[in-house]
Write an enzyme that holds these catalytic residues in place. Sequence first.
Site, PDB file in Angstrom:
ATOM      1  CB  SER A  37     -10.167  17.491  27.189  1.00 32.81           C
ATOM      2  OG  SER A  37      -9.897  18.795  26.736  1.00 32.81           O
ATOM      3  CG  HIS A  53      -9.756  30.978  19.806  1.00 32.45           C
ATOM      4  ND1 HIS A  53      -8.941  30.362  18.871  1.00 32.45           N
ATOM      5  CD2 HIS A  53      -9.077  32.073  20.235  1.00 32.45           C
ATOM      6  CE1 HIS A  53      -7.828  31.064  18.737  1.00 32.45           C
ATOM      7  NE2 HIS A  53      -7.884  32.102  19.558  1.00 32.45           N
ATOM      8  CG  ASP A 113     -10.228  31.861  15.926  1.00 32.43           C
ATOM      9  OD1 ASP A 113     -10.979  30.869  15.987  1.00 32.43           O
ATOM     10  OD2 ASP A 113      -8.987  31.761  15.876  1.00 32.43           O
TER      11      ASP A 113
HETATM   12  C1  GRF Z   1      -8.818  23.590  22.963  1.00 29.93           C
HETATM   13  O1  GRF Z   1      -7.920  24.257  23.778  1.00 29.93           O
HETATM   14  C2  GRF Z   1      -9.563  24.539  22.069  1.00 29.93           C
HETATM   15  O2  GRF Z   1      -9.675  25.820  22.601  1.00 29.93           O
HETATM   16  C3  GRF Z   1      -8.696  24.582  20.838  1.00 29.93           C
HETATM   17  O3  GRF Z   1      -8.186  23.281  20.711  1.00 29.93           O
HETATM   18  C4  GRF Z   1      -8.108  22.670  21.990  1.00 29.93           C
HETATM   19  C5  GRF Z   1      -8.728  21.324  21.910  1.00 29.93           C
HETATM   20  O4  GRF Z   1      -8.524  20.566  23.069  1.00 29.93           O
HETATM   21  N1  GRF Z   1      -9.471  25.031  19.706  1.00 29.93           N
HETATM   22  P1  GRF Z   1      -9.254  19.172  23.275  1.00 29.93           P
HETATM   23  O5  GRF Z   1      -8.931  18.318  22.060  1.00 29.93           O
HETATM   24  O6  GRF Z   1     -10.718  19.426  23.395  1.00 29.93           O
HETATM   25  O7  GRF Z   1      -8.670  18.595  24.519  1.00 29.93           O
END
Ligand code: GRF
EC number: 2.1.2.2
Length: 219
Positions: free
Chosen positions: A43, A139, A175
């Site tokens: 996403s 993150h 992080d």
């Molecule tokens: C996000 O919540 C990001 O913070 C974490 O992994 C998730 C990835 O979500 N590192 P998407 O694949 O971009 O929907």
Amino acid sequence: MTDYPLQGDVNPDVNPYLISPPPEIPALPSPLRLGVLASGSGSNFAAIAQAIADDTLNAQIQVLIYNNPDAKVAVRAEKWQIPTVLLNHRRFPHREALDREIVQTLETYEVDWVVMAGWMRVVTPILLAAFPNQVLNIHPSLLPSFKGVRAVEQALAAGVKITGCTVHRVVPEVDSGAILMQAAVPILPGDTVASLQARIQVQEHRIFPPAIALAATMP
Ligand code: GRF
């Protein structure tokens, strides 16, 4: 009354979310050549692609690298007609070998900026040395709180009342790199991991594109 600009609805009773610095996308002299690394649903990848399509982020996604053959992000990239490369980490003997292949792929696609959008692998100095200061990550917490995996669960377990998301530069310690942009997300009574994660993701999609541009305008 705060003089700090709240984004979206300006009425803080309606929109309690706060983004800092304000996510105005700085103008960039030339398009950023992005390589996106992702492992999951994508996403955030889609939010970046949409910002580029909307002409709000002056960039181009040169390539998507993904490590999990079932990752939905690959389907999204194909819809955007963005080249995809699967580098399945299980086929590499160690992290360094995977990162060497990643660097080679990014160089083949003439990438300048590496964007980790849900990349669930720890990266090594091999990648970071090839793109000094030019690897970014998102993150799902207000760093430096709740580093590492299951950040949303960690925030719920700690009982904090506000959490959020952070875009930062990547350094070898997980992080821990310089923070570029954060969005706050209140934890509501009855929140579950899923409900809180969903609200955090809305904010991730808002801050990632401007944070990429911001990084490119800073030394
Ligand atoms: C996000 O919540 C990001 O913070 C974490 O992994 C998730 C990835 O979500 N590192 P998407 O694949 O971009 O929907």
